[in-house]
Design an enzyme around this catalytic site. Structure first.
Site, PDB file in Angstrom:
ATOM      1  N   LYS A   1       0.842  -1.200   0.000  1.00  0.00           N
ATOM      2  CA  LYS A   1       0.000   0.000   0.000  1.00  0.00           C
ATOM      3  C   LYS A   1       0.879   1.252   0.000  1.00  0.00           C
ATOM      4  O   LYS A   1       2.078   1.185   0.242  1.00  0.00           O
ATOM      5  CB  LYS A   1      -0.921   0.000   1.222  1.00  0.00           C
ATOM      6  CG  LYS A   1      -0.199  -0.018   2.559  1.00  0.00           C
ATOM      7  CD  LYS A   1      -1.183  -0.095   3.716  1.00  0.00           C
ATOM      8  CE  LYS A   1      -0.443  -0.095   5.054  1.00  0.00           C
ATOM      9  NZ  LYS A   1      -1.372  -0.127   6.193  1.00  0.00           N
TER      10      LYS A   1
ATOM     11  N   TYR B   1      16.161  31.100   7.835  1.00  0.00           N
ATOM     12  CA  TYR B   1      15.085  31.978   8.259  1.00  0.00           C
ATOM     13  C   TYR B   1      15.091  32.180   9.773  1.00  0.00           C
ATOM     14  O   TYR B   1      15.375  31.249  10.536  1.00  0.00           O
ATOM     15  CB  TYR B   1      13.731  31.399   7.847  1.00  0.00           C
ATOM     16  CG  TYR B   1      13.480  31.430   6.356  1.00  0.00           C
ATOM     17  CD1 TYR B   1      13.407  32.638   5.670  1.00  0.00           C
ATOM     18  CD2 TYR B   1      13.314  30.251   5.636  1.00  0.00           C
ATOM     19  CE1 TYR B   1      13.171  32.676   4.305  1.00  0.00           C
ATOM     20  CE2 TYR B   1      13.074  30.271   4.272  1.00  0.00           C
ATOM     21  CZ  TYR B   1      13.004  31.483   3.617  1.00  0.00           C
ATOM     22  OH  TYR B   1      12.779  31.514   2.265  1.00  0.00           O
TER      23      TYR B   1
END
Length: 402
Positions: free
Chosen positions: A50, A274
């Site tokens: 899956k 940042y």
């Protein structure tokens, strides 16, 4: 690719270096894990592929050649993709809403899990329309309170399934459940849930059903709870090197690598990224890596995670941005174009999926599946882990995802 140092010296990438970010799937390592489970599982072994095979892509034939008897997936759509790609082995799908296209699933010979009466009714309608008897696995909830039929409704479901079977509409080929605490073998809940599954299977036989496949155990249970192994086992995480009980016996199955884009010197006290989140206590060499949270790396792992460059661990500084991050490469001889291994072979000291999960405070499953479906700029291809090892697939490249 080149860069200029503070002294004006140009650093040129050596020949044969890394040129693009790549997620490399190692089918030989996946196959080795399949064979290890094949040696332990006495009955059928279904490989759970899956979520795009936990981000590994098209490896169905590899796991089948290595000894898997069939393939399990969550949705009908996943099963149809495999069938249309030529997989002829048994396919089982177990997580579908009642509005799913059961007609198409039945036509393509996909076995389906049935968690309740409404699903059973919709499946009976599909078989009447198509004229193809369905093959189904009755799904019982043994304690997850998630998917599966509640014990209170189990007898009714089994009885109705028997009536449909006697009418020639379907065949009940399996009874399945799922353990909630298998990764903690000493948890007493395991014994309670195994007992609940036994009761459910006994009741199915008491009603008159004769399912050939009884399956409760997944990876952790196969490794640590032999009482949970019935006539079939579903192995997903373990095929991809995820070791829920830390047995240390499974192979790492992917390599995520990227080229160093640029190299620079930074003075003590410099801040990186940042919000000036990274601060250097000393002067060092910084290397820029062009992969980020937009490619599936967990942003929360920044400042804890590290990569391997020339065999040296280099810690991330300044956090992980959308498509890049910076590492402190002061201990490594780094030039632009050098290969940074973000995830690799833990036996060689390279960062592992398990390490990234620990750095991010999550589980390895999440790391692998995010890399598998979120990336847009990372090439995925297959390559044997060991030179000369059998590679079950031809090299496959694509830039759609990694």
């Amino acid at each position: 690719m080149s860069a200029t140092t503070e002294t004006g010296t140009t650093l040129t990438a050596p020949r044969g270096t890394c040129t693009e970010a790549e997620l490399i799937v190692h089918p030989d390592a996946v196959a080795a894990n399949v064979r290890q489970f094949r040696d332990v599982v006495k009955g059928k072994l279904f490989a759970v592929l899956k979520a795009d095979a936990f981000g590994h892509g098209d490896i169905a034939e590899a796991v089948l050649r290595a000894g898997a008897d069939g393939i399990g997936v969550a949705t009908i759509g996943e099963a149809l993709t495999l069938r249309r790609n030529g997989v002829t082995a048994p396919l089982l799908s177990w997580l579908n809403p009642v509005s799913s296209d059961f007609d198409e699933a039945v036509r393509w010979g996909i076995e389906l899990a049935v968690p309740g009466v409404e699903h059973l009714s919709r499946l009976m309608t599909a078989t009447e329309r198509t004229g193809v008897p369905a093959r189904l696995h009755l799904h019982v909830d043994v304690g997850m309170q998630r998917d599966g039929c509640s014990p209170a409704d189990w007898r009714r479901l089994c009885t109705l399934a028997l009536c449909a079977e006697q009418a020639g509409l379907l065949s009940v080929v399996g009874v399945m459940g799922h353990l909630s605490c298998a990764a903690h073998p000493d948890d007493p809940q395991n014994a309670r849930e195994i007992a609940a599954f036994r009761r459910a299977a006994d009741l199915a036989f008491e009603v008159g059903l004769r399912p050939a496949d009884l399956h409760l155990a997944a990876t952790a249970a196969v490794l640590a709870l032999p009482d949970a192994a019935f006539s079939m086992c579903r192995i997903g995480a373990g095929l991809f090197g995820i070791d829920p009980i830390a047995s240390g016996s499974l192979c790492d199955t992917i390599t995520l690598r990227a080229p160093v884009v640029s190299v620079r010197r930074a003075a003590a006290g410099s801040t990186i990224g940042y919000d000036r989140t990274g601060s250097l206590p000393h002067g060092t060499t910084l290397a820029l890596i062009p992969v980020g949270y937009g490619d599936g790396l967990p942003r929360c792992a920044g400042e804890r995670a590290s990569v391997s460059i020339n065999g040296v661990r280099c810690r991330i500084v300044g956090g992980i941005s959308m498509d890049q991050f910076v590492v402190d490469a002061g201990g490594a001889d780094v030039r632009p174009g050098a290969e940074a291994v973000l995830i690799g072979d833990s036996r060689r000291g390279e960062p592992s999926v398990a390490e990234w999960a620990e750095w991010a405070g999550t589980i390895p499953h999440e790391i692998l599946t995010h890399l598998g479906v979120r990336s847009a700029r990372v090439t995925r291809r297959t390559e044997s882990r060991r030179p000369g090892a059998e590679d079950p697939q031809e090299e496959e490249k694509g830039t759609d995802r990694a």
